[in-house]
Design a protein around this motif. Structure first.
Motif, PDB file in Angstrom:
ATOM      1  N   PHE A 103       0.871  -1.175   0.000  1.00  0.00           N
ATOM      2  CA  PHE A 103       0.000   0.000   0.000  1.00  0.00           C
ATOM      3  C   PHE A 103       0.907   1.223   0.000  1.00  0.00           C
ATOM      4  N   ALA A 104       0.895   1.939  -1.125  1.00  0.00           N
ATOM      5  CA  ALA A 104       1.764   3.106  -1.309  1.00  0.00           C
ATOM      6  C   ALA A 104       0.959   4.347  -0.962  1.00  0.00           C
ATOM      7  N   SER A 105       1.270   4.966   0.181  1.00  0.00           N
ATOM      8  CA  SER A 105       0.405   6.065   0.615  1.00  0.00           C
ATOM      9  C   SER A 105       1.132   7.412   0.589  1.00  0.00           C
ATOM     10  N   ASP A 106       0.311   8.445   0.496  1.00  0.00           N
ATOM     11  CA  ASP A 106       0.827   9.811   0.598  1.00  0.00           C
ATOM     12  C   ASP A 106      -0.350  10.747   0.825  1.00  0.00           C
ATOM     13  N   LEU A 107      -0.058  12.038   0.930  1.00  0.00           N
ATOM     14  CA  LEU A 107      -1.100  13.053   1.115  1.00  0.00           C
ATOM     15  C   LEU A 107      -2.061  13.023  -0.070  1.00  0.00           C
ATOM     16  N   PRO A 108      -3.323  13.414   0.156  1.00  0.00           N
ATOM     17  CA  PRO A 108      -4.301  13.384  -0.941  1.00  0.00           C
ATOM     18  C   PRO A 108      -3.801  14.112  -2.196  1.00  0.00           C
ATOM     19  N   ASP A 109      -3.138  15.256  -2.015  1.00  0.00           N
ATOM     20  CA  ASP A 109      -2.734  16.002  -3.214  1.00  0.00           C
ATOM     21  C   ASP A 109      -1.488  15.429  -3.896  1.00  0.00           C
ATOM     22  N   ARG A 110      -0.955  14.339  -3.373  1.00  0.00           N
ATOM     23  CA  ARG A 110       0.192  13.703  -4.051  1.00  0.00           C
ATOM     24  C   ARG A 110      -0.163  12.331  -4.618  1.00  0.00           C
ATOM     25  N   LEU A 111      -1.453  11.982  -4.484  1.00  0.00           N
ATOM     26  CA  LEU A 111      -1.844  10.655  -4.962  1.00  0.00           C
ATOM     27  C   LEU A 111      -1.592  10.482  -6.454  1.00  0.00           C
ATOM     28  N   HIS A 112      -1.726  11.605  -7.204  1.00  0.00           N
ATOM     29  CA  HIS A 112      -1.548  11.492  -8.660  1.00  0.00           C
ATOM     30  C   HIS A 112      -0.154  10.966  -8.995  1.00  0.00           C
ATOM     31  N   ASP A 113       0.863  11.323  -8.171  1.00  0.00           N
ATOM     32  CA  ASP A 113       2.163  10.805  -8.572  1.00  0.00           C
ATOM     33  C   ASP A 113       2.495   9.417  -8.023  1.00  0.00           C
ATOM     34  N   LEU A 114       1.472   8.771  -7.509  1.00  0.00           N
ATOM     35  CA  LEU A 114       1.635   7.346  -7.176  1.00  0.00           C
ATOM     36  C   LEU A 114       1.056   6.474  -8.292  1.00  0.00           C
ATOM     37  N   ALA A 115       0.396   7.152  -9.249  1.00  0.00           N
ATOM     38  CA  ALA A 115      -0.306   6.396 -10.292  1.00  0.00           C
ATOM     39  C   ALA A 115       0.627   5.457 -11.053  1.00  0.00           C
ATOM     40  N   ASP A 116       1.851   5.928 -11.340  1.00  0.00           N
ATOM     41  CA  ASP A 116       2.818   5.090 -12.076  1.00  0.00           C
ATOM     42  C   ASP A 116       3.155   3.803 -11.343  1.00  0.00           C
ATOM     43  N   LEU A 117       3.036   3.862 -10.009  1.00  0.00           N
ATOM     44  CA  LEU A 117       3.432   2.704  -9.197  1.00  0.00           C
ATOM     45  C   LEU A 117       2.359   1.626  -9.191  1.00  0.00           C
ATOM     46  N   ALA A 118       1.109   2.058  -9.443  1.00  0.00           N
ATOM     47  CA  ALA A 118      -0.017   1.124  -9.289  1.00  0.00           C
ATOM     48  C   ALA A 118       0.174  -0.093 -10.178  1.00  0.00           C
ATOM     49  N   SER A 119      -0.007  -1.272  -9.599  1.00  0.00           N
ATOM     50  CA  SER A 119       0.165  -2.513 -10.355  1.00  0.00           C
ATOM     51  C   SER A 119      -0.580  -3.607  -9.602  1.00  0.00           C
ATOM     52  N   GLU A 120      -0.371  -4.813 -10.060  1.00  0.00           N
ATOM     53  CA  GLU A 120      -0.965  -5.964  -9.395  1.00  0.00           C
ATOM     54  C   GLU A 120      -0.522  -6.039  -7.922  1.00  0.00           C
ATOM     55  N   ASN A 121       0.682  -5.505  -7.656  1.00  0.00           N
ATOM     56  CA  ASN A 121       1.244  -5.598  -6.308  1.00  0.00           C
ATOM     57  C   ASN A 121       1.333  -4.278  -5.553  1.00  0.00           C
ATOM     58  N   VAL A 122       0.938  -3.173  -6.187  1.00  0.00           N
ATOM     59  CA  VAL A 122       1.033  -1.877  -5.504  1.00  0.00           C
ATOM     60  C   VAL A 122      -0.291  -1.128  -5.633  1.00  0.00           C
ATOM     61  N   GLU A 123      -0.822  -0.735  -4.475  1.00  0.00           N
ATOM     62  CA  GLU A 123      -2.108  -0.034  -4.449  1.00  0.00           C
ATOM     63  C   GLU A 123      -1.935   1.335  -3.801  1.00  0.00           C
ATOM     64  N   PRO A 124      -2.219   2.422  -4.532  1.00  0.00           N
ATOM     65  CA  PRO A 124      -2.114   3.746  -3.934  1.00  0.00           C
ATOM     66  C   PRO A 124      -3.183   3.964  -2.854  1.00  0.00           C
ATOM     67  N   LEU A 125      -2.828   4.729  -1.837  1.00  0.00           N
ATOM     68  CA  LEU A 125      -3.721   4.927  -0.691  1.00  0.00           C
ATOM     69  C   LEU A 125      -3.526   6.343  -0.152  1.00  0.00           C
ATOM     70  N   GLU A 126      -4.644   6.974   0.212  1.00  0.00           N
ATOM     71  CA  GLU A 126      -4.561   8.322   0.791  1.00  0.00           C
ATOM     72  C   GLU A 126      -4.253   8.204   2.287  1.00  0.00           C
ATOM     73  N   LEU A 127      -3.215   8.884   2.745  1.00  0.00           N
ATOM     74  CA  LEU A 127      -2.874   8.812   4.176  1.00  0.00           C
ATOM     75  C   LEU A 127      -2.049  10.030   4.579  1.00  0.00           C
ATOM     76  N   ASP A 128      -2.642  10.858   5.427  1.00  0.00           N
ATOM     77  CA  ASP A 128      -1.932  12.019   5.980  1.00  0.00           C
ATOM     78  C   ASP A 128      -1.500  11.639   7.396  1.00  0.00           C
ATOM     79  N   VAL A 129      -0.195  11.484   7.601  1.00  0.00           N
ATOM     80  CA  VAL A 129       0.284  10.997   8.908  1.00  0.00           C
ATOM     81  C   VAL A 129       0.075  12.008  10.031  1.00  0.00           C
ATOM     82  N   SER A 130      -0.243  13.255   9.658  1.00  0.00           N
ATOM     83  CA  SER A 130      -0.453  14.257  10.708  1.00  0.00           C
ATOM     84  C   SER A 130      -1.913  14.312  11.164  1.00  0.00           C
TER      85      SER A 130
END
Ligand code: ADP
Length: 265
Positions: A34-61
């Motif tokens: 699960f590849a997570s980042d802030l909502p406004d950075r989700l677009h740059d996780l798109a390249d990672l998405a695959s059978e084994n990688v799922e983008p996820l919204e997560l603000d650690v603060s």
């Protein structure tokens, strides 16, 4: 769904940073990431998405965001085998001039962000008597670095918390591994160098170019490639007997203390 793949949750996976490379490295070992980042950075996780990688919204603060993201992962895969606490923000400039809100933000993300994730994930790992928690610190947590005192303090906190957690969670079969990277050619390193090079600080102006260069751009020039660091970390974290600490890259450890401190005195 393949229940045999190890489930890995990684924070701060935006493109250009080390987290992005952690995703690729853990996926290459057959993990489900699960590849997570802030909502406004989700677009740059798109390249990672695959059978084994799922983008996820997560603000650690945010408490709510952490709770929602962890619930989503558990609902989808049933467990978290590895948590990689990687999200971070820089905080660069002389402590005597740095804005307090910026300092608070660094604590909120770099230190408390890791605590939020640990509190959401560790009890479930402990109940299963299995799991690995990877807390990303920095060599500057141990080596005081001028113009980075605020950032250094948050990373020193990561170091201390990881050591305490390791002992607390060991009886429950959960390994805590602290990662101590040196200079890495990635987002924060570049941002710090640019900010220092801009020399917008009153206390910074008096220093010679040579020192300015060492504190900023040249350090980044010699830095470790994020992919190299990430592959090394993934391999060691997933090994049957994971280490308690992974110290890796340019400027780490005693070398840094000996080679760099005379410059500041
Ligand atoms: P590094 O050099 O450590 O990889 P980056 O700035 O490239 O530095 O990466 C840090 C990552 O952490 C970025 O992708 C950034 O969007 C992410 N990040 C920053 N703040 C938060 C936060 N509050 N929650 C989750 N991710 C965050």
């Amino acid at each position: 769904m393949d229940g045999t793949k190890r489930v890995v949750l990684i924070t701060g996976c935006g493109k250009g940073g080390i987290g992005y490379e952690y995703c690729k490295a853990f996926a290459s070992h057959g993990c489900y990431v699960f590849a997570s980042d802030l909502p406004d950075r989700l677009h740059d996780l798109a390249d990672l998405a695959s059978e084994n990688v799922e983008p996820l919204e997560l603000d650690v603060s945010s408490d709510e965001s952490v709770a929602a993201a962890v619930s989503e992962v558990l609902a989808s895969r049933g467990r978290i085998d590895v948590l990689v606490n990687n999200a971070g923000v820089g905080s660069t400039g002389p402590l005597a001039e740095l804005n307090l809100d910026e300092i608070r933000r660094a604590w909120e993300v770099n230190a408390l962000g890791q605590v939020r994730l640990v509190q959401a994930v560790a009890p479930r790992m402990a109940a299963r008597r299995a799991g690995r928690i990877v807390n990303v610190g920095s060599v500057v947590g141990a080596v005081a670095t001028p113009w980075a005192g605020s950032y250094c303090a948050t990373k020193a906190a990561v170091d201390a918390m990881s050591d305490a957690l390791r002992v607390e969670l060991r009886p429950f079969g959960v390994h805590v591994i602290k990662v101590v990277p040196g200079a890495v050619r990635s987002g924060l390193g570049r941002a710090n160098a640019e900010r220092l090079a801009a020399r917008s600080w009153r206390l910074y102006e008096g220093f010679e170019d040579a020192i300015a260069g060492r504190a900023g751009a040249s350090q980044v020039g010699r830095a470790t490639e994020p992919g190299v660091l990430a592959r090394h970390v993934a391999r060691r974290v997933l090994s049957p007997r994971p280490p308690r600490a992974i110290v890796f890259g340019h400027m780490t450890g005693l070398f840094a203390a000996l080679a760099w401190s005379p410059l500041w005195l």
